[in-house]
Design an enzyme around this catalytic site. Structure first.
Site, mmCIF file in Angstrom:
data_model
loop_
_atom_site.group_PDB
_atom_site.id
_atom_site.type_symbol
_atom_site.label_atom_id
_atom_site.label_comp_id
_atom_site.label_asym_id
_atom_site.label_seq_id
_atom_site.Cartn_x
_atom_site.Cartn_y
_atom_site.Cartn_z
ATOM 1 N N TYR A 113 15.696 8.196 -21.049
ATOM 2 C CA TYR A 113 14.703 8.965 -20.283
ATOM 3 C C TYR A 113 14.632 10.382 -20.832
ATOM 4 C CZ TYR A 113 12.295 6.772 -16.436
ATOM 5 O OH TYR A 113 11.400 6.062 -15.696
ATOM 6 N N GLU A 156 11.927 13.009 -19.635
ATOM 7 C CA GLU A 156 10.772 13.747 -19.096
ATOM 8 C C GLU A 156 10.897 15.217 -19.456
ATOM 9 O OE1 GLU A 156 10.226 12.871 -14.956
ATOM 10 O OE2 GLU A 156 10.234 10.731 -15.356
ATOM 11 N N ASP A 181 -12.732 12.726 -28.505
ATOM 12 C CA ASP A 181 -11.854 11.545 -28.499
ATOM 13 C C ASP A 181 -12.077 10.849 -29.840
ATOM 14 O OD1 ASP A 181 -10.738 9.049 -28.267
ATOM 15 O OD2 ASP A 181 -11.484 8.676 -26.243
ATOM 16 N N THR A 201 -5.931 7.662 -30.084
ATOM 17 C CA THR A 201 -4.879 6.651 -30.101
ATOM 18 C C THR A 201 -4.222 6.748 -31.476
ATOM 19 O OG1 THR A 201 -6.477 5.030 -30.872
ATOM 20 C CG2 THR A 201 -5.967 5.009 -28.524
ATOM 21 N N LYS A 214 -5.246 2.584 -34.166
ATOM 22 C CA LYS A 214 -6.487 1.988 -34.693
ATOM 23 C C LYS A 214 -6.555 2.295 -36.195
ATOM 24 C CE LYS A 214 -8.857 1.924 -30.279
ATOM 25 N NZ LYS A 214 -8.561 2.916 -29.249
ATOM 26 N N ARG A 228 1.168 1.410 -30.980
ATOM 27 C CA ARG A 228 0.275 1.588 -29.831
ATOM 28 C C ARG A 228 0.662 2.876 -29.135
ATOM 29 N NH1 ARG A 228 -2.814 -3.143 -28.582
ATOM 30 N NH2 ARG A 228 -3.666 -1.749 -27.026
HETATM 31 N N1 DSN Z 1 -10.113 -1.164 -26.647
HETATM 32 C C1 DSN Z 1 -10.534 -0.126 -27.532
HETATM 33 C C2 DSN Z 1 -11.676 -0.556 -28.376
HETATM 34 O O1 DSN Z 1 -11.779 -1.720 -28.630
HETATM 35 O O2 DSN Z 1 -12.467 0.266 -28.805
HETATM 36 C C3 DSN Z 1 -10.838 1.135 -26.842
HETATM 37 O O3 DSN Z 1 -10.555 1.065 -25.512
#
Ligand code: DSN
Length: 486
Positions: A71, A73, A248, A277, A280, A286
Site C-alpha cells: 500500500y 497512498e 485526453d 492511458t 494503447k 493497462r
Molecule cells: N475502450 C477504449 C476504446 O476502445 O477506445 C476507450 O474507452
C-alpha cells in the site's frame, strides 16, 4: 535447437512465462489454462482493435511481483504508509521517464485507467478553479474549516460547472461529459461534432459554442476520429473564453511519444492538462497518466489519491517505467511512424476496394469504415469479420442513423499488428480480407420482411479462404516469438 544436442534452448522469456504458469497451476490450474488460452487466441486473431496493443514481455513481467502487495497512498516521500522505499523509487522513475518522454514538467503516474486519469484531471481543475478561490474568499485554508452552510454552497458550485467535449458519434469519449458516465452527472455538458461535409473538426463551430456556453473546461481528444487535432487552435479558443484546455490523448499517446505528432499537434505544450492511458498506442501496461506544465495545478493533481483513486498499484507503475523507457528509444519512434503508415496503407486498400471512409482517410492510427458502403450495419460487419479471423469493433460514424448499438461503422487500428512487425504490404492484404468478407456478407430479412440490422449470411468459402489468409499473415508475423509456449 542446440547444435550439439537435441535439447531445445529456451529463451529467458520462455522460461519466465512457462515456469510462472507451472507455479500458478499448483494453486489454481484453471487460471493457468485460461492464461495459455488467451495467448493462443491472441496468436490466432488478426487484432485491429484501435485501443489495444501487445506489451513487451518486460512490461508484462514487471506487473507480476511483490510490488503488488504494497500500500502506498500519497506521493513519493509523502505516504500514508511506512515501508515505501522502493515504491517511492519506482514511482519517481516512472514519473521522470514520462516527463522526459513527453517533455512535460510534471507527470502523475498513479491513475489505474483512462477514466481515473480523467477524474484526477477534472477534480484537480475543480480544486484549482472553484475550491481554492472559494476557500480564499471565506478566509479558510481547508474544506474541513468551512461551516456546514458554506460547504453546501461549495458543493453546489462544483455541480454548476460547464464542459464541452466531442460528441460520441463524432468520435468523442463517454468520460468527456456524457450522462452514462460520472463526468456527465457532474458537469453541465454540450458537445461539438464535426463538419457534415468534411467530417473533420470545425474549429469555428467550437469557438462559437465556447463563446455561447462559456465552459470551465474544453476537452479535446477522441476514441474514434481518424484525424489529427490542432491543439494550438484549441488553446486559442480556450484562452478566448477563459476556459481550461484538457486533452485526453489516450488513443494517440504513442504517436506523441514517438514524435509523429509534433508542433501544433503535440498536446503537451498547448494544453493546461493532458491525460492518457498507457496501454494503447503507447504499448505499456493497462493504466493512466496525467501530465501538465502548469505549476499551479500540480499540487492538486498530486491529491488524485485518495481524492478519486484507491492506493496506487506499484507493480503497474513499475511496468509503466519499463514501457516509458522503451518508448524513448529510436525503435519506438520507427514503430510509431509505421503505425501511421500502416493505417494509411489500410485506408487506401479499403478505399480502392470500394469502402467509404470517414474523412476519406486517416492521419493517425485508426481508420473508420462506413460499412453502409457494403450494405451492412457495424454489428453485421463486426461479426462477419470475426468469423473470418479479423477482430475489430463496431463504431458509430458521424450523424449515424443506426445508433450506438448497431452502428454504421467499424473502427480499425494498426498499433497491435504493427507491434508484431506487419508492414504496408500486409495492410493491403488485410484490406482485401476485410473487403472480400464484407462483400460476401448479406443482411438477412426479419420475420416482418425488414432488413435485419444484426443477422447476416456470410459465404462459407470466402470465410474459410480468409481464415487461411489470416493464419498465413500471423504465421509470417508471430506474436511473442520469443515466448515458446504451445
Ligand atoms: N475502450 C477504449 C476504446 O476502445 O477506445 C476507450 O474507452
Amino acid at each position: 535447437m542446440n547444435e550439439n544436442s537435441n535439447e531445445e534452448v529456451l529463451t529467458d522469456e520462455s522460461k519466465a512465462f512457462s515456469y510462472g504458469l507451472n507455479i500458478i497451476e499448483k494453486s489454481e490450474p484453471l487460471v493457468a489454462e485460461y492464461i495459455r488460452g488467451e495467448l493462443g487466441n491472441q496468436r490466432n486473431q488478426l487484432k485491429l482493435i484501435a485501443s489495444e496493443n501487445y506489451a513487451s514481455p518486460a512490461v508484462l513481467l514487471a506487473m507480476g511481483n511483490w510490488f503488488s502487495d504494497k500500500y502506498a497512498e500519497g506521493t513519493p516521500g509523502h505516504r500514508f504508509y511506512a515501508g515505501c522505499e522502493f515504491v517511492d523509487k519506482v514511482e519517481t522513475l516512472a514519473s521522470e521517464h514520462a516527463k522526459d518522454l513527453f517533455d512535460a514538467r510534471y507527470a502523475y503516474v498513479q491513475p489505474h485507467s483512462g477514466i481515473d486519469a480523467n477524474l484526477v484531471a477534472f477534480w484537480s481543475l475543480l480544486a484549482y478553479r472553484v475550491e481554492v478561490p472559494f476557500l480564499e474568499a471565506h478566509g479558510s485554508k481547508h474544506v474541513n474549516d468551512l461551516t456546514e452552510n458554506d460547504w453546501a454552497v461549495l458543493r453546489k458550485a462544483f455541480g454548476d460547472q460547464r464542459m464541452i467535449g466531442m460528441s460520441l458519434d463524432a468520435g468523442g469519449h463517454l468520460t468527456h461529459g456524457f450522462r452514462p458516465n460520472i463526468s456527465g452527472k457532474l458537469f453541465d455538458q454540450r458537445s461539438y461534432g464535426v463538419d457534415p461535409e468534411t467530417e473533420r473538426v470545425d474549429y469555428d463551430a467550437i469557438r462559437s459554442l465556447a463563446q455561447d456556453f462559456r465552459p470551465l473546461i474544453i476537452v479535446a481528444g477522441y476514441s474514434a476520429h481518424p484525424r489529427k487535432i490542432d491543439f494550438a487552435k484549441m488553446r486559442e479558443i480556450a484562452d478566448d473564453v477563459d476556459a481550461v484546455l484538457m486533452v485526453d490523448m489516450a488513443h494517440f499517446a504513442g504517436l506523441v511519444a514517438g514524435k509523429v505528432f509534433t508542433g501544433d499537434f503535440d498536446p503537451i505544450p498547448h494544453a493546461h492538462i493532458v491525460t492518457s492511458t498507457t496501454h494503447k498506442s503507447l504499448r505499456g501496461p493497462r493504466g493512466g497518466i496525467v501530465l501538465s506544465n502548469e505549476e499551479d495545478l500540480t499540487e492538486h493533481i498530486d491529491k488524485g489519491c485518495p481524492m478519486v483513486l484507491g492506493g496506487p498499484l506499484a507493480n503497474v507503475m513499475a511496468a509503466k517505467a519499463v514501457a516509458f523507457a522503451e518508448a524513448k528509444t529510436e525503435s519506438f519512434r520507427s514503430y510509431a511512424q509505421q503505425v501511421v503508415d500502416n493505417a494509411n496503407a489500410l485506408a487506401e486498400g479499403i478505399k480502392k476496394r470500394g469502402g467509404r471512409l470517414v474523412t476519406d482517410g486517416t492521419d493517425n492510427h485508426l481508420v473508420l469504415v462506413d460499412v453502409r458502403s457494403f450494405g451492412l450495419t457495424g454489428r453485421q460487419a463486426e461479426s462477419a469479420l470475426e468469423e473470418s479471423g479479423v477482430i475489430v469493433n463496431r463504431n458509430s460514424v458521424p450523424f449515424d442513423p443506426n445508433g450506438a448499438w448497431y452502428t454504421s461503422g467499424i473502427r480499425l487500428g494498426t498499433p497491435a499488428l504493427t507491434s508484431v512487425g506487419m508492414n504496408c504490404d500486409d495492410m493491403d492484404h488485410i484490406a482485401e480480407i476485410i473487403c472480400s468478407t464484407l462483400k460476401a456478407t448479406e443482411p438477412l430479412t426479419t420475420s416482418s420482411g425488414e432488413m435485419s440490422k444484426a443477422k447476416y449470411d456470410l459465404s462459407g468459402s470466402v470465410q474459410s479462404e480468409n481464415r487461411t489468409l489470416c493464419a498465413e499473415l500471423l504465421g509470417r508475423n508471430p506474436l511473442y516469438p520469443e515466448v515458446g509456449l504451445p
